[in-house]
Enzyme design. Structure first.
Site, PDB file in Angstrom:
ATOM      1  N   ARG A 171       0.809  -1.218   0.000  1.00  0.00           N
ATOM      2  CA  ARG A 171       0.000   0.000   0.000  1.00  0.00           C
ATOM      3  C   ARG A 171       0.847   1.275   0.000  1.00  0.00           C
ATOM      4  O   ARG A 171       0.682   2.133  -0.855  1.00  0.00           O
ATOM      5  CB  ARG A 171      -0.841  -0.025   1.284  1.00  0.00           C
ATOM      6  CG  ARG A 171      -2.009   0.822   1.347  1.00  0.00           C
ATOM      7  CD  ARG A 171      -2.790   0.396   2.566  1.00  0.00           C
ATOM      8  NE  ARG A 171      -2.590  -1.031   2.839  1.00  0.00           N
ATOM      9  CZ  ARG A 171      -3.293  -2.000   2.271  1.00  0.00           C
ATOM     10  NH1 ARG A 171      -4.234  -1.709   1.424  1.00  0.00           N
ATOM     11  NH2 ARG A 171      -3.051  -3.266   2.561  1.00  0.00           N
ATOM     12  N   THR A 172       1.758   1.377   0.922  1.00  0.00           N
ATOM     13  CA  THR A 172       2.514   2.621   1.062  1.00  0.00           C
ATOM     14  C   THR A 172       3.393   2.861  -0.161  1.00  0.00           C
ATOM     15  O   THR A 172       3.457   3.958  -0.696  1.00  0.00           O
ATOM     16  CB  THR A 172       3.367   2.582   2.347  1.00  0.00           C
ATOM     17  OG1 THR A 172       2.509   2.300   3.440  1.00  0.00           O
ATOM     18  CG2 THR A 172       4.055   3.906   2.589  1.00  0.00           C
ATOM     19  N   HIS A 192       5.412   6.655  11.241  1.00  0.00           N
ATOM     20  CA  HIS A 192       4.895   6.469   9.886  1.00  0.00           C
ATOM     21  C   HIS A 192       4.172   7.773   9.518  1.00  0.00           C
ATOM     22  O   HIS A 192       2.951   7.816   9.420  1.00  0.00           O
ATOM     23  CB  HIS A 192       3.942   5.268   9.872  1.00  0.00           C
ATOM     24  CG  HIS A 192       3.573   4.795   8.506  1.00  0.00           C
ATOM     25  ND1 HIS A 192       4.056   5.378   7.356  1.00  0.00           N
ATOM     26  CD2 HIS A 192       2.757   3.798   8.098  1.00  0.00           C
ATOM     27  CE1 HIS A 192       3.554   4.735   6.307  1.00  0.00           C
ATOM     28  NE2 HIS A 192       2.758   3.785   6.734  1.00  0.00           N
ATOM     29  N   LYS A 221      23.581  -8.424   0.084  1.00  0.00           N
ATOM     30  CA  LYS A 221      25.011  -8.754  -0.010  1.00  0.00           C
ATOM     31  C   LYS A 221      25.785  -8.203   1.182  1.00  0.00           C
ATOM     32  O   LYS A 221      27.002  -8.252   1.206  1.00  0.00           O
ATOM     33  CB  LYS A 221      25.589  -8.150  -1.303  1.00  0.00           C
ATOM     34  CG  LYS A 221      24.933  -8.661  -2.569  1.00  0.00           C
ATOM     35  CD  LYS A 221      25.447  -7.865  -3.773  1.00  0.00           C
ATOM     36  CE  LYS A 221      24.610  -8.148  -5.016  1.00  0.00           C
ATOM     37  NZ  LYS A 221      24.833  -7.144  -6.061  1.00  0.00           N
ATOM     38  N   ARG A 248      11.186   2.713   3.491  1.00  0.00           N
ATOM     39  CA  ARG A 248      10.661   1.972   4.647  1.00  0.00           C
ATOM     40  C   ARG A 248      11.738   0.997   5.080  1.00  0.00           C
ATOM     41  O   ARG A 248      12.419   0.393   4.241  1.00  0.00           O
ATOM     42  CB  ARG A 248       9.396   1.201   4.284  1.00  0.00           C
ATOM     43  CG  ARG A 248       8.988   0.222   5.378  1.00  0.00           C
ATOM     44  CD  ARG A 248       7.634  -0.356   5.176  1.00  0.00           C
ATOM     45  NE  ARG A 248       6.606   0.647   5.419  1.00  0.00           N
ATOM     46  CZ  ARG A 248       5.303   0.375   5.484  1.00  0.00           C
ATOM     47  NH1 ARG A 248       4.887  -0.860   5.327  1.00  0.00           N
ATOM     48  NH2 ARG A 248       4.436   1.326   5.714  1.00  0.00           N
TER      49      ARG A 248
END
Lengths: 309, 140
Positions: free
Chosen positions: A55-56, A133, A84, A105
């Protein structure tokens, strides 16, 4: 290297006046989207999602595309060089060469603050663990403004996981700065609102609040009911998650005691904390809340890129 | 009563809470200075009842911010030619860098080894510091 450009890590980074400006811009975008369709032509957004989110990430990408800009990025850590062993800060330093603005995020708290110290382009926090958020909050504020007609004198109930629910923390932080707010925190004892929110926001702004573990006892007084999911990924212990998962389920039976003009919000994804039967109730606003989130992200991108339309 | 000699040049950290001198010694890495350091514990004090004292000879360059965080009640006496020429009263610094580590296992500093731990004073009255990154409260 210290990032001198404006970023958004925490909703506290913006004053109420700035948030209100963003809301005004978003309302203008809603009313005349064509005016903004080329506003970010030639600009590139990098969406760096070290933790999966549909969604975000899509909301950020849709926002940039609707502004006429382009998008690069990755949707999980396994498709980036962190797999890595590259540090987050090195990844950011590299991506900073390819983009004009970054939305990220990360599962670790404070990752965007660390990232911003390694690049000179604006960083938007798209969620850092259970911490903040802020763009969800911006969308929530626009939802409240559009659906209740005001951002003051509201009794807001927050229900569910109030310990790890970053959307709750950011929204409490933002709403706390508006006039006449009353908060009701509804959670099991294990998932109560953290002390740092009580000290830093509720006591700091002298906001009246109460805590309860029963939704039925308070629902009649609420103007807004903000539901959250108990998130499995925030628990170290599977048994604790299983025990608390179904603690609150909002259904039509509980809603019969609520105000007719209550609005029900949820950051989504919903699991089972809101019964599907509630979706058709006119008080359910959690799907339109997603649309509002995109418009606020558009307004935010314009602000951080210093683009005036 | 036990007698400890005066120092000619250096620093005397006075009014350390009784029993805390060893913590101060370790936190400031005083063992690495290479000069003479005397630790006096449980000295009699009219103000405090008992106190600790640290005397550092021939060295004056201490991290006063770190010291202010560790114990703002400490008095720093600068000694020259066996006389106290300056007294510094400490206060809680606005920001401390690389003195304590964030204990929050979810903090970005727990996995990014190149990050320096930084804490910001958020509540002077209660001496509360929070991690610059995750805002977790510093544990003393």
């Amino acid at each position: 290297m210290e990032n001198k450009v404006r970023c958004l890590f925490d909703i506290d980074d913006f004053s109420i006046e700035e948030i209100n400006e963003l809301i005004s811009t978003a309302e203008d975008i809603i009313s005349q989207p064509q005016k903004y369709q080329n506003a970010c032509a030639g600009k590139r957004l990098a969406t760096l999602f070290f933790e999966p989110s549909t969604r975000t990430r899509l909301s950020f990408e849709a926002a940039m595309i609707d502004l006429g800009g382009s998008v690069i990025g990755f949707s999980e850590a396994s498709s980036s060089s962190t797999q890595k062993g590259e540090s987050v800060t090195d990844t950011i330093r590299v991506v900073g060469s390819f983009a004009d603005i970054i939305a990220m995020r990360h599962p670790k708290e404070g990752a965007p603050v660390a990232a911003a110290r390694k690049t000179i382009i604006p960083i938007i926090n798209g969620g850092d663990g259970g911490h903040n958020h802020p763009t969800q909050t911006l969308g929530d504020l626009l939802t409240i403004k559009k659906e209740t007609g005001r951002l003051e004198n509201l009794t807001v109930g927050f229900c569910g996981d109030l310990t790890f629910g970053r959307t709750i923390h950011s929204l409490v932080n933002a709403l706390g700065r508006y006039k006449g707010m009353n908060f009701v925190f509804i959670s099991p004892a294990e998932l109560k609102i953290p002390d740092y929110i009580k000290e830093g926001v509720l006591q700091n702004y002298n906001i009246p609040y109460m805590e309860t573990n029963r939704i039925e006892s308070v629902i009649t007084n609420l103007d807004i009911l903000y539901m959250t999911r108990v998130q499995k990924e925030r628990f170290f212990n599977e048994a604790d998650y299983m025990r608390l998962r179904d603690y609150y389920i909002l259904d039509l039976e509980k809603l019969q005691f609520a105000k007719k003009d209550l609005i029900i919000m949820h950051p989504l994804p919903r699991v089972n904390e809101i019964a599907v039967e509630v979706d058709d109730d006119p008080r359910a606003k959690y799907f339109i809340q997603v649309d509002y989130g995109k418009y606020m992200r558009m307004a935010l991108i314009l602000k951080l890129l210093n683009i005036e339309v | 009563m036990m007698r400890i000699d005066k120092i000619e040049e250096g620093v005397v950290l006075d009014h350390i809470a009784a029993g805390k001198a060893i913590d101060i010694y370790q936190s400031l890495n005083l063992g690495e200075l290479g000069c003479t350091v005397a630790i006096i514990t449980n000295a009699r004090s009219s103000q405090m009842g008992k106190k600790d004292i640290i005397k550092i000879e021939a060295h004056r360059d201490l991290d006063l911010k770190a010291l202010g965080y560790l114990d703002p009640g400490i008095t720093v006496n600068i000694v020259q030619k066996s006389k106290i020429v300056d007294k510094k009263n400490l206060e809680l610094p606005d920001r401390i860098t690389d003195i304590i580590k964030c204990k929050n296992p979810r903090c970005i500093t727990s996995t990014e080894s190149n990050l320096v731990n930084e804490f910001v004073l958020t509540d002077r009255e209660n001496g509360i510091y929070r991690c610059l990154y995750c805002e977790a409260k510093a544990e003393r």
